[in-house]
Design a protein around this motif. Structure first.
Motif, short mmCIF file in Angstrom:
data_model
loop_
_atom_site.label_atom_id
_atom_site.label_comp_id
_atom_site.label_asym_id
_atom_site.label_seq_id
_atom_site.Cartn_x
_atom_site.Cartn_y
_atom_site.Cartn_z
N GLU A 114 2.50 -6.15 3.85
CA GLU A 114 3.94 -6.41 3.98
C GLU A 114 4.70 -5.16 4.43
OE1 GLU A 114 1.80 -9.03 1.43
OE2 GLU A 114 2.28 -6.93 0.99
N ASN A 115 4.37 -4.03 3.81
CA ASN A 115 5.05 -2.78 4.21
C ASN A 115 4.63 -2.33 5.60
OD1 ASN A 115 6.80 -2.26 2.07
ND2 ASN A 115 5.21 -1.32 0.83
N PHE A 161 3.83 -15.67 -4.48
CA PHE A 161 3.76 -14.44 -3.69
C PHE A 161 4.22 -13.25 -4.54
CE2 PHE A 161 6.02 -11.34 -0.92
CZ PHE A 161 4.89 -10.79 -0.36
N ASN A 162 3.34 -12.27 -4.66
CA ASN A 162 3.71 -10.99 -5.25
C ASN A 162 3.15 -9.88 -4.38
OD1 ASN A 162 1.02 -11.30 -5.90
ND2 ASN A 162 1.22 -10.56 -7.98
N THR A 163 3.58 -8.67 -4.63
CA THR A 163 3.12 -7.55 -3.82
C THR A 163 3.04 -6.29 -4.69
OG1 THR A 163 3.45 -6.33 -1.74
CG2 THR A 163 5.43 -6.83 -3.03
N LEU A 164 2.36 -5.26 -4.16
CA LEU A 164 2.17 -3.99 -4.89
C LEU A 164 1.56 -4.23 -6.26
CD1 LEU A 164 5.50 -2.23 -3.86
CD2 LEU A 164 3.20 -1.59 -3.12
N GLU A 165 0.63 -5.17 -6.30
CA GLU A 165 0.03 -5.59 -7.57
C GLU A 165 -1.24 -4.82 -7.93
OE1 GLU A 165 -2.21 -7.54 -4.37
OE2 GLU A 165 -0.08 -7.19 -4.72
N GLN A 208 4.45 1.97 -5.23
CA GLN A 208 4.50 1.95 -3.78
C GLN A 208 3.91 3.22 -3.14
OE1 GLN A 208 7.22 -0.37 -0.87
NE2 GLN A 208 8.39 1.36 -1.62
N TYR A 228 6.60 -7.17 -8.95
CA TYR A 228 7.26 -7.89 -7.86
C TYR A 228 6.66 -9.30 -7.73
CZ TYR A 228 8.52 -3.07 -6.89
OH TYR A 228 8.96 -1.77 -7.02
N THR A 286 0.38 -1.63 2.12
CA THR A 286 0.24 -3.07 1.92
C THR A 286 0.53 -3.76 3.26
OG1 THR A 286 2.58 -3.50 1.41
CG2 THR A 286 1.13 -2.84 -0.44
#
Length: 346
Positions: A16-17, A88-92, A10, A82, A14
């Motif tokens: 989302e953030n 859906f995934n994030t921080l990838e 992180q 995640y 992103t």
């Protein structure tokens, strides 16, 4: 004995953030906003010049950070992974860039943080940002995504099987998801998954899986302490205003008791703890330097724990929780805990 350390991705913005925490949010925002909250409180942590406040979406910066983990003789990084379901995934970006860049020599595996995301960092654990969803379709899609990583020669294996942590084995839906991942790995790759399962959140038997049970500090270590319980009550009654403070002696005494009671559990060493950059006055501080904490924990596991093939270290770069192996400053004093870890374990 292999040394694997958790890695937080992180440190790049992103969508989302940006939506939930503000434009260009990364964990550096928490780090930069940190301040001392009581007398002799050791804040704030700042990175040394070698790595600086990096942006992990920059491939060159990412390669430099990972190369540092090689320099301090870590045998692999455990990326927080995640996957929330419904594709859906994030921080990838970090794990995907590691996969793409074959010049990176460091090994890696995943720790699936399979839980809801809430705004608990700001004291609001009722507002859910991302809901963890389970389904057969999600598990199949999840495997299709992680398969490419499993096929990479740098992905960590244990006895020939791919290492994969599942943080919260708390429902039959999680078990079903794990079963599908394991079956597809066997069917398509001819190997199994070797699950790492932190025992603090284990609610079911895993007799049909290949797995290792691990510790997951610091909560399971300090939560039995009378001093912790008392301070929590005082916080609830609004008598104690400052963060909960745990002395080095109390923490290590509890760590020793835990290790003696659980010699077969894969040890997880804590490289410090101060999560006040995220939780402010609701945080918890273990009052010990990273060097002191690592040295004493290593001494305890060497004496009381079963000999394991690998140990876990929490963490490589959890800056806003004060567990860091990267070079940094605290109040203008310079520390290189990763270098010291290298000397302690070899």
């Amino acid at each position: 004995m292999k040394k694997y350390s958790y890695f937080l991705p992180q440190f790049y913005p992103t969508p989302e953030n940006n939506k939930h925490w503000g434009k260009n949010f990364t964990d550096w925002v928490n780090v930069n906003n940190a301040r001392p909250l009581f007398k002799d409180h050791q804040q704030k942590y700042q990175p040394g010049e070698l790595l600086g406040q990096y942006d992990l979406s920059d491939p060159q910066k990412l390669e430099k950070v990972i190369n540092y983990s090689n320099e301090i003789n870590l045998d692999g990084l455990i990326y927080w992974h995640y996957w929330f379901g419904n594709n859906f995934n994030t921080l990838e970006k970090v794990q995907e860039e590691h996969l793409r860049n074959k010049k990176i020599k460091q090994n890696f595996c995943f720790a699936w943080a399979n839980g809801d995301w809430t705004k608990s960092w700001k004291g609001d654990d009722q507002t859910t940002i991302f809901k963890q969803v389970y389904s057969k379709e999600s598990a199949i899609s999840h495997f299709k995504y992680i398969k490419q990583f499993f096929q990479d020669k740098r992905y960590i294996r244990f006895n020939g099987n791919v290492l994969f942590q599942v943080n919260n084995v708390i429902s039959r839906e999680v078990l079903n998801h794990m079963k599908i991942l394991d079956e597809l790995t066997k069917k398509e790759l001819g190997i199994r998954m070797h699950f790492i399962v932190p025992q603090h959140n284990l609610k079911f038997s895993l007799d049909n899986f290949i797995c290792s049970f691990s510790s997951y500090p610091p909560g399971e270590i300090y939560s039995p302490l009378v001093s912790y319980k008392l301070q929590r009550v005082l916080k609830i009654l609004k008598i104690q205003k400052i963060p909960v403070r745990i002395s080095k002696k109390s923490y290590l005494r509890s760590f020793k008791r835990f290790t003696i009671k659980n010699p077969d559990t894969v040890p997880c060493l804590l490289s410090g703890w101060d999560n006040t950059p995220r939780y402010s006055y609701n945080g918890v501080v273990i009052e010990a330097t990273i060097s002191e904490l690592l040295k004493e924990q290593i001494s305890i596991i060497n004496k009381y724990s079963k000999k394991h093939n690998f140990i876990l270290i929490k963490a490589f770069n959890e800056w806003a929780e004060g567990n860091i192996l990267e070079p940094h400053y605290i109040n203008q004093l310079f520390y290189e805990p990763g270098k010291e870890l290298e000397k302690l374990i070899g």
